[in-house]
Design a protein around this motif. Structure first.
Motif, short mmCIF file in Angstrom:
data_model
loop_
_atom_site.label_atom_id
_atom_site.label_comp_id
_atom_site.label_asym_id
_atom_site.label_seq_id
_atom_site.Cartn_x
_atom_site.Cartn_y
_atom_site.Cartn_z
N LEU A 3 19.63 -58.11 -12.79
CA LEU A 3 20.40 -58.52 -13.29
C LEU A 3 21.64 -57.57 -13.65
O LEU A 3 22.70 -57.98 -13.74
CB LEU A 3 19.94 -59.37 -14.55
CG LEU A 3 19.47 -60.86 -14.40
CD1 LEU A 3 18.14 -60.72 -13.69
CD2 LEU A 3 19.56 -61.69 -15.58
N SER A 20 14.40 -59.36 -9.25
CA SER A 20 15.48 -59.95 -9.63
C SER A 20 16.25 -58.97 -10.51
O SER A 20 16.03 -58.62 -11.70
CB SER A 20 15.41 -61.18 -10.44
OG SER A 20 14.72 -62.09 -9.62
N ASN A 28 8.56 -58.76 -5.60
CA ASN A 28 9.90 -59.41 -5.70
C ASN A 28 10.46 -59.21 -7.03
O ASN A 28 9.96 -59.47 -7.92
CB ASN A 28 9.52 -61.16 -5.63
CG ASN A 28 8.96 -61.44 -4.23
OD1 ASN A 28 9.22 -60.85 -3.12
ND2 ASN A 28 7.91 -62.31 -4.45
N LEU A 82 18.27 -66.87 -16.12
CA LEU A 82 17.77 -65.56 -16.63
C LEU A 82 18.44 -64.88 -17.37
O LEU A 82 17.94 -63.99 -18.29
CB LEU A 82 17.45 -64.48 -15.20
CG LEU A 82 16.36 -65.11 -14.30
CD1 LEU A 82 16.26 -64.32 -13.25
CD2 LEU A 82 14.79 -65.18 -14.94
N GLY A 117 20.78 -58.51 -7.65
CA GLY A 117 20.55 -59.86 -6.98
C GLY A 117 19.12 -59.79 -6.63
O GLY A 117 18.22 -59.18 -7.29
N GLU A 118 18.50 -60.12 -5.45
CA GLU A 118 17.21 -60.56 -5.23
C GLU A 118 16.67 -59.52 -4.17
O GLU A 118 17.43 -59.33 -3.17
CB GLU A 118 16.84 -62.05 -4.79
CG GLU A 118 17.25 -63.02 -5.72
CD GLU A 118 16.58 -63.13 -7.19
OE1 GLU A 118 15.19 -62.70 -7.02
OE2 GLU A 118 17.26 -63.13 -8.06
N HIS A 119 15.60 -59.22 -4.11
CA HIS A 119 15.02 -58.19 -3.38
C HIS A 119 13.60 -58.28 -3.38
O HIS A 119 12.69 -58.72 -4.37
CB HIS A 119 15.31 -56.46 -3.93
CG HIS A 119 16.57 -56.22 -4.16
ND1 HIS A 119 17.48 -55.95 -3.10
CD2 HIS A 119 17.13 -56.45 -5.10
CE1 HIS A 119 18.41 -55.59 -3.50
NE2 HIS A 119 18.51 -55.76 -4.75
N SER A 120 12.84 -57.86 -1.98
CA SER A 120 11.52 -58.12 -1.93
C SER A 120 10.89 -56.90 -1.07
O SER A 120 11.65 -56.69 -0.11
CB SER A 120 11.15 -59.53 -0.92
OG SER A 120 9.70 -59.50 -0.81
N GLU A 149 13.58 -69.40 -14.80
CA GLU A 149 14.26 -68.70 -13.77
C GLU A 149 15.57 -69.12 -13.37
O GLU A 149 16.30 -68.71 -12.65
CB GLU A 149 13.12 -68.43 -12.33
CG GLU A 149 11.84 -67.96 -12.63
CD GLU A 149 11.50 -66.80 -12.26
OE1 GLU A 149 12.40 -66.20 -11.63
OE2 GLU A 149 10.57 -66.11 -11.92
#
Length: 213
Positions: free
Chosen positions: A187, A185, A183, A151, A198-201, A148
């Protein structure tokens, strides 16, 4: 050969309806590479995308090196069962299979990186078929072994030429006191969704429970 972009709307498939606001649908002539790191996120991706295609009256195919598809799970998301399945073991098998599917189809490939003979030349041939036939192609891989912290390097290791894809994404689920979140990611995403990189949840209680009954 040059061409003028077409302003007409193209058809697409929602990989997971809860993610549409982040990545949009996977449009005709597009490729997605998705890595999942648990069984639940993989099941949600696989069956949600295929159900979306079938519900939109689009042809759908599932290709894999092992017998890993369940009509019982699919029936929890759609009453339609017009999915076509095939076993593939090599990049050559995959290329030959794509030449026979209907135009404007969803093709979902499980465990793509385990196929033999994956090369840069083969990936370019794959891209050409997707473009020529206006396919919506998902190359997926479910694995517990993922760095991780790198990536970008992992996608190059698993999919050889990540530059060829419209969407690059990693998915994993977690739960706390009976509530589930997905969750993600991202790219790489289509141009109109670059804000989502980006990152999301996101909460997925209702979707997760369909697979956990």
């Amino acid at each position: 050969m040059f061409f003028k972009p077409d302003d007409d709307e193209t058809r697409g498939v929602e990989l997971i309806d809860e993610l549409t606001q982040l990545i949009g649908p996977l449009e005709e002539g597009s490729m997605a590479a998705v890595v999942t790191i648990d069984a639940l996120s993989y099941a949600i991706l696989q069956y949600s995308s295929i159900a979306s295609a079938l519900n939109s009256e689009l042809p759908a195919y599932h290709l894999a090196p092992a017998n890993s598809f369940s009509l019982k799970l699919l029936s929890r998301l759609t009453e339609k069962r017009d999915i076509l399945l095939a076993r593939i073991y090599s990049m050559e098998n995959l290329l030959n299979a794509l030449k026979t599917v209907e135009n404007s189809s969803l093709v979902f490939v499980s465990d793509f990186p385990v196929l033999t003979g994956i090369t840069s030349e083969g990936m370019l041939d794959l891209r050409k078929i997707v473009d020529d036939k206006s396919l919506m192609l998902v190359l997926s891989h479910n694995t517990l072994e993922l760095n991780e912290l790198d990536l970008t390097g992992e996608f190059r290791r698993l999919f050889v030429l990540p530059e060829l894809f419209e969407l690059l994404m990693v998915m994993r689920t977690n739960s706390y006191r009976g509530h589930y979140r997905l969750n993600i990611s991202i790219l790489k995403a289509p141009a109109e969704f670059i804000k989502s990189i980006g990152e999301h949840s996101i909460p997925i209680d209702s979707k997760a429970k369909l697979f956990l009954v």
